[in-house]
Motif scaffolding. Structure first.
Motif, PDB file in Angstrom:
ATOM      1  N   TYR A  45       1.091  -1.307   0.438  1.00  0.00           N
ATOM      2  CA  TYR A  45      -0.126  -0.148   0.027  1.00  0.00           C
ATOM      3  C   TYR A  45       0.862   1.287  -0.300  1.00  0.00           C
ATOM      4  O   TYR A  45       0.377   2.516  -0.485  1.00  0.00           O
ATOM      5  CB  TYR A  45      -0.521  -0.045   1.487  1.00  0.00           C
ATOM      6  N   ALA A  46       2.031   1.093   0.824  1.00  0.00           N
ATOM      7  CA  ALA A  46       3.266   2.715   0.120  1.00  0.00           C
ATOM      8  C   ALA A  46       4.426   2.279   0.090  1.00  0.00           C
ATOM      9  O   ALA A  46       4.761   3.284   0.220  1.00  0.00           O
ATOM     10  CB  ALA A  46       3.203   2.966   1.968  1.00  0.00           C
ATOM     11  N   GLY A  47       4.671   0.823  -0.453  1.00  0.00           N
ATOM     12  CA  GLY A  47       5.964   0.915  -1.047  1.00  0.00           C
ATOM     13  C   GLY A  47       6.998   0.703   0.041  1.00  0.00           C
ATOM     14  O   GLY A  47       6.497   0.625   1.525  1.00  0.00           O
ATOM     15  N   ALA A 106      -5.203   9.514   1.959  1.00  0.00           N
ATOM     16  CA  ALA A 106      -5.487   8.696   1.048  1.00  0.00           C
ATOM     17  C   ALA A 106      -5.358   9.748  -0.075  1.00  0.00           C
ATOM     18  O   ALA A 106      -4.344   9.080  -1.221  1.00  0.00           O
ATOM     19  CB  ALA A 106      -6.685   7.630   0.469  1.00  0.00           C
ATOM     20  N   ALA A 107      -5.402  10.774  -0.355  1.00  0.00           N
ATOM     21  CA  ALA A 107      -5.009  11.690  -1.198  1.00  0.00           C
ATOM     22  C   ALA A 107      -4.018  12.292  -1.479  1.00  0.00           C
ATOM     23  O   ALA A 107      -3.163  12.742  -2.397  1.00  0.00           O
ATOM     24  CB  ALA A 107      -6.292  12.746  -1.643  1.00  0.00           C
ATOM     25  N   ARG A 108      -3.410  12.242  -0.374  1.00  0.00           N
ATOM     26  CA  ARG A 108      -2.370  12.332  -0.332  1.00  0.00           C
ATOM     27  C   ARG A 108      -1.065  11.977  -1.438  1.00  0.00           C
ATOM     28  O   ARG A 108      -0.179  12.743  -1.744  1.00  0.00           O
ATOM     29  CB  ARG A 108      -1.657  12.781   0.357  1.00  0.00           C
ATOM     30  N   TRP A 109      -1.276  11.104  -1.792  1.00  0.00           N
ATOM     31  CA  TRP A 109      -0.527  10.401  -2.796  1.00  0.00           C
ATOM     32  C   TRP A 109      -1.454   9.462  -4.007  1.00  0.00           C
ATOM     33  O   TRP A 109      -1.751   8.233  -3.476  1.00  0.00           O
ATOM     34  CB  TRP A 109       0.406   8.962  -1.904  1.00  0.00           C
ATOM     35  N   THR A 136       4.341  10.458   4.150  1.00  0.00           N
ATOM     36  CA  THR A 136       2.328  10.488   2.910  1.00  0.00           C
ATOM     37  C   THR A 136       2.712   9.317   2.162  1.00  0.00           C
ATOM     38  O   THR A 136       1.042   9.039   2.622  1.00  0.00           O
ATOM     39  CB  THR A 136       3.340  11.814   1.342  1.00  0.00           C
ATOM     40  N   ARG A 137       3.522   8.349   2.157  1.00  0.00           N
ATOM     41  CA  ARG A 137       3.138   7.231   1.372  1.00  0.00           C
ATOM     42  C   ARG A 137       2.404   6.197   2.661  1.00  0.00           C
ATOM     43  O   ARG A 137       1.635   5.386   2.688  1.00  0.00           O
ATOM     44  CB  ARG A 137       3.882   6.479   0.725  1.00  0.00           C
ATOM     45  N   LEU A 138       3.001   6.262   3.815  1.00  0.00           N
ATOM     46  CA  LEU A 138       3.061   5.778   4.688  1.00  0.00           C
ATOM     47  C   LEU A 138       1.175   6.031   5.539  1.00  0.00           C
ATOM     48  O   LEU A 138       0.453   5.336   5.014  1.00  0.00           O
ATOM     49  CB  LEU A 138       3.703   6.202   5.811  1.00  0.00           C
ATOM     50  N   LEU A 139       1.018   7.524   5.354  1.00  0.00           N
ATOM     51  CA  LEU A 139      -0.320   7.603   5.799  1.00  0.00           C
ATOM     52  C   LEU A 139      -0.952   6.992   4.651  1.00  0.00           C
ATOM     53  O   LEU A 139      -2.990   7.210   4.573  1.00  0.00           O
ATOM     54  CB  LEU A 139      -0.300   8.950   6.174  1.00  0.00           C
ATOM     55  N   ALA A 140      -1.489   7.725   3.325  1.00  0.00           N
ATOM     56  CA  ALA A 140      -2.260   7.015   2.269  1.00  0.00           C
ATOM     57  C   ALA A 140      -2.319   5.678   2.058  1.00  0.00           C
ATOM     58  O   ALA A 140      -3.966   5.462   2.176  1.00  0.00           O
ATOM     59  CB  ALA A 140      -1.429   7.933   1.336  1.00  0.00           C
TER      60      ALA A 140
END
Length: 203
Positions: A45-47, A106-109, A136-140
């Motif tokens: 989900y976040a790489g 989710a929209a942050r990334w 950003t990737r983690l939260l998204a």
């Protein structure tokens, strides 16, 4: 994976074994340990996020805790007309605020699905988007996993464990499952036994 990650985030609020509630994200060390445990589901989900110890700080902890509050609010909504987890009775957001919070995160990334299908292996989907920092990737990614779970069929099997002192949400494996794990079922049966004995003594 979405179910695993969403339940893992919600499950960072748990029974402490002594009649109280423990918060696995109460400090930065707890967040670091939790991120280390979730490396595999987060990857989808976040790489790759790099070492959790380098990513974790108080600001990220507060952001993840806020996402957890939104997730637990929507879990409480999903289990209606049943009661929410005992840990949430006074901390729930308005449901629309929780939805908005997940959508914003989710929209942050912005990402797109990418299919890979190597020879002699099963196909897999990863997500790709414009470059973004690990935070950003983690939260998204956490928000996306929660959204995917809440919009999927497993949501209908979500329940709040009714065992004494338990504060977990779980997905029922079968329609008659009452508790999140066997030890909760044992604790509930013992509690009912003592309540019956106490009632018989007072009669």
């Amino acid at each position: 994976m979405a179910q695993q990650l969403a339940l893992a985030l919600a499950g960072t609020i748990r029974h402490d074994g002594n009649g109280g509630v423990a918060d696995d994200l109460a400090d930065v060390a707890g967040l670091t340990a939790w991120l280390d445990q979730q490396t595999a589901p987060l990857l989808g989900y976040a790489g790759s996020l790099g070492p959790a110890g380098e990513l974790s700080d108080e600001r990220l902890r507060l952001d993840v805790v806020a996402l957890r509050r939104a997730v637990r609010t929507l879990f409480a909504r999903a289990v209606r007309p049943g009661p929410p987890s005992r840990a949430d009775s006074s901390t729930l957001l308005a449901p629309q605020d929780a939805v908005d919070q997940l959508n914003r995160a989710a929209a942050r990334w912005p990402v797109r699905p990418v299919l890979s299908w190597p020879d002699q292996a099963a196909p897999a989907v990863t997500w790709s988007g414009r470059p973004a920092d690990a935070r950003t990737r983690l939260l998204a990614g956490l928000a996306r996993a929660a959204i995917e779970f809440l919009a999927g069929p497993a949501r209908d099997r979500l329940a709040a464990c009714p065992a004494p002192r338990c504060v977990r949400y779980f997905v029922r494996e079968h329609p008659r499952q009452e508790w999140c794990k066997p030890s909760c079922g044992n604790r509930a049966r013992v509690s009912r036994h003592y309540q019956r004995r106490a009632a018989n003594r007072t009669d």
